[in-house]
Design an enzyme around this catalytic site. Structure first.
Site, short mmCIF file in Angstrom:
data_model
loop_
_atom_site.label_atom_id
_atom_site.label_comp_id
_atom_site.label_asym_id
_atom_site.label_seq_id
_atom_site.Cartn_x
_atom_site.Cartn_y
_atom_site.Cartn_z
N CYS A 32 43.81 22.97 -21.81
CA CYS A 32 44.49 22.09 -22.77
C CYS A 32 45.44 22.84 -23.72
O CYS A 32 46.59 22.44 -23.90
CB CYS A 32 43.46 21.28 -23.56
SG CYS A 32 42.01 22.22 -24.10
N HIS A 48 45.29 19.63 -30.55
CA HIS A 48 45.33 21.09 -30.72
C HIS A 48 46.66 21.49 -31.35
O HIS A 48 47.69 20.87 -31.09
CB HIS A 48 45.24 21.80 -29.36
CG HIS A 48 43.90 21.77 -28.71
ND1 HIS A 48 42.77 21.29 -29.31
CD2 HIS A 48 43.51 22.20 -27.47
CE1 HIS A 48 41.74 21.42 -28.48
NE2 HIS A 48 42.16 21.96 -27.36
#
Lengths: 323, 323
Positions: free
Chosen positions: A126, A234
């Site tokens: 990710c 993130h």
């Protein structure tokens, strides 16, 4: 097209169901597979409720695509049956990512690699997807040789139990760490993954190993992965060095022209990427683009992206379109 | 010794009162000064309650030391009266830090600089103190030329109102940002300070400008300052380059031998620095020490320290001992 999702009840699996609808994937049948304890769970899709079935070796027969949102162990266990059934396995686990026979694909960057699959295509890590989306345009024009990255990773990276753990700690109902090694509320945990090369972690080495495979380059990467008390996006602080000199203006123009990336970069009006703003949507936001004060031909930037969507589910569903 | 604290009711001012007691500073009189609206507030010191007085131009007469925990504007306003009264002004604001006549002191690193004061000594920026404590030992032996740093800064850096704002947002009682430009709960804000050189912020440039003055070196610094939802400890992810080659073992030994720094560095047992662990104590924790994969003669590390204590109040009170 007949699609199955392996691990359909997790945070990424459920997001995959939504993304298939959102991305208008022509889907005649969607089969939701999970472990025995999730059998019977209902998940809405195209106005109906689908019922989760137990994944078994014969589950994949007749399927064209299997989206994997399960553990490495389950991905390894079921991959041979998926391939044997003639389906393409688009797998979000890290089990096959570095296998030279398996393409590792971010569609905007190396979508053409998907065509070389032998039954399995891997969805990258990710943080790596989000960082690569931010830097790919610079790499294509100016060739990145080095990158130093520090991450600010959301709890969703540990799945829905990670989100629940932060929620419980914030509500003060249960402070005991179980998903994360220590309390994550009001804390930063500078260790994700397990010990790997030279005291880097497995998660940190993915930024170099997977980053090279996606970008088709040989960049060296120093990465420090840090878990922060953020729900599902993130962020990555990046300093990069290029082979061909690049100005801030050139870097900004290149990034701005890249698909599914938005520039958020004007300090004077408080415009910069933030993980709250990238949550629940698919674009990667890039800002704080400036000349690096240390690296020759260096650019510094900050980027954010939704970990469950572009960092996992949306990217996997996009890969279907590459085929 | 007679000591006054200017700005005694803020997070740093209150911590200074505690630190004077903890560090056994011989204090015959402690005068607590603040703005008019705090007059009458009682603050405990050595078993008694002291009453806060309004700061005015004549407040400093007879004092030996004035600890400043107020704004730049108030520091500038009162400095001439403090100096005229013959007291030494140890100021935590950034008003005088880069003045060549004013020493900028972290006692463990350049305590000897304090002796050259002309009435004013500045206490450095909080992130800069914590980062410099982590890297000073490497700099002394191996000469740091370059540093790339990304911070994870606690809300206490914006004072007690910053802490209250995060508490209110977490409790969902008031989500409106006022201290910070956007919601900080579950978010990261990659902008601290105001726009400065080449799209770096004032806060980011302090790491280079103040870092050089403290370490007596000429390192170039790329710094990205990010606010995170942590209460009172700052963390910094650092990649540094040295003139003299340094091994991970040499770097670790040097840091371990440095006063008031603790090594927390063993991934195999989950040992690394975390901001929750450095809160409410004075030491700086350093870990994740490893060979940088990009910088020649490079070391990467992660460090944490209490922003209100070593980042501000404890450091200022320690400076008294240097005199």
């Amino acid at each position: 097209m007949k699609i199955a999702i392996l691990g359909a009840t997790g945070a990424v699996g459920r997001q995959m169901v939504e993304c298939i609808e959102e991305q208008n994937i022509p889907c005649d049948e969607l089969k939701l597979l999970a472990s025995a304890r999730s059998v019977g769970v209902q998940i809405p899709f195209q106005g109906k409720n689908l019922t989760v079935e137990e994944a078994c070796e014969t589950s994949f027969e007749g399927m064209d695509i299997v989206l994997g949102a399960a553990s490495n162990a389950l991905a390894k266990k079921f991959a041979p049956y998926i391939v044997k059934a003639g389906a393409v396995f688009i797998d979000n686990s890290s089990a096959f990512r570095m296998d030279p026979e398996v393409p590792l694909v971010v569609p905007e960057i190396n979508g053409e690699d998907a065509g070389n699959h032998k039954g399995i295509i891997s969805n990258p890590n990710c943080s790596t997807i989000i960082a690569c989306m931010a830097i790919a345009a610079i790499d294509k024009q100016f060739h990145i040789t080095n990158m130093i990255a520090s991450t600010y990773q959301a709890v969703s990276g540990a799945g829905k139990n990670g989100i629940t753990e932060l929620e419980n700690q914030i509500a003060n109902t249960d402070m005991t760490p179980s998903v994360f090694p220590y309390q994550i509320a009001y804390n930063c945990i500078p260790c994700i993954g397990s010990p790997s090369t030279d005291d880097y972690t497995t998660e940190e080495m993915k930024m170099e190993n997977e980053g090279r495979k996606i970008l088709h380059n040989h960049m060296n990467v120093t990465c420090t992965c840090v878990r922060v008390p953020v729900m599902r996006s993130h962020s990555v602080s990046i300093s990069l060095q290029t082979e061909i000199p690049v100005t801030v203006q050139q870097a900004t123009q290149a990034i701005a022209a890249f698909p599914n990336v938005q520039i958020k970069d004007d300090l004077s009006i408080g415009c910069y990427p933030m993980p709250l703003d990238t949550s629940n949507q698919d674009d990667v936001f890039v800002g704080r683009i400036r000349k690096d004060r240390v690296l020759e031909n260096g650019i510094s930037l900050f980027c954010c992206g939704d970990q469950i969507r572009k960092g996992a589910a949306s990217n996997a569903v996009q890969i279907i379109k590459c085929l």
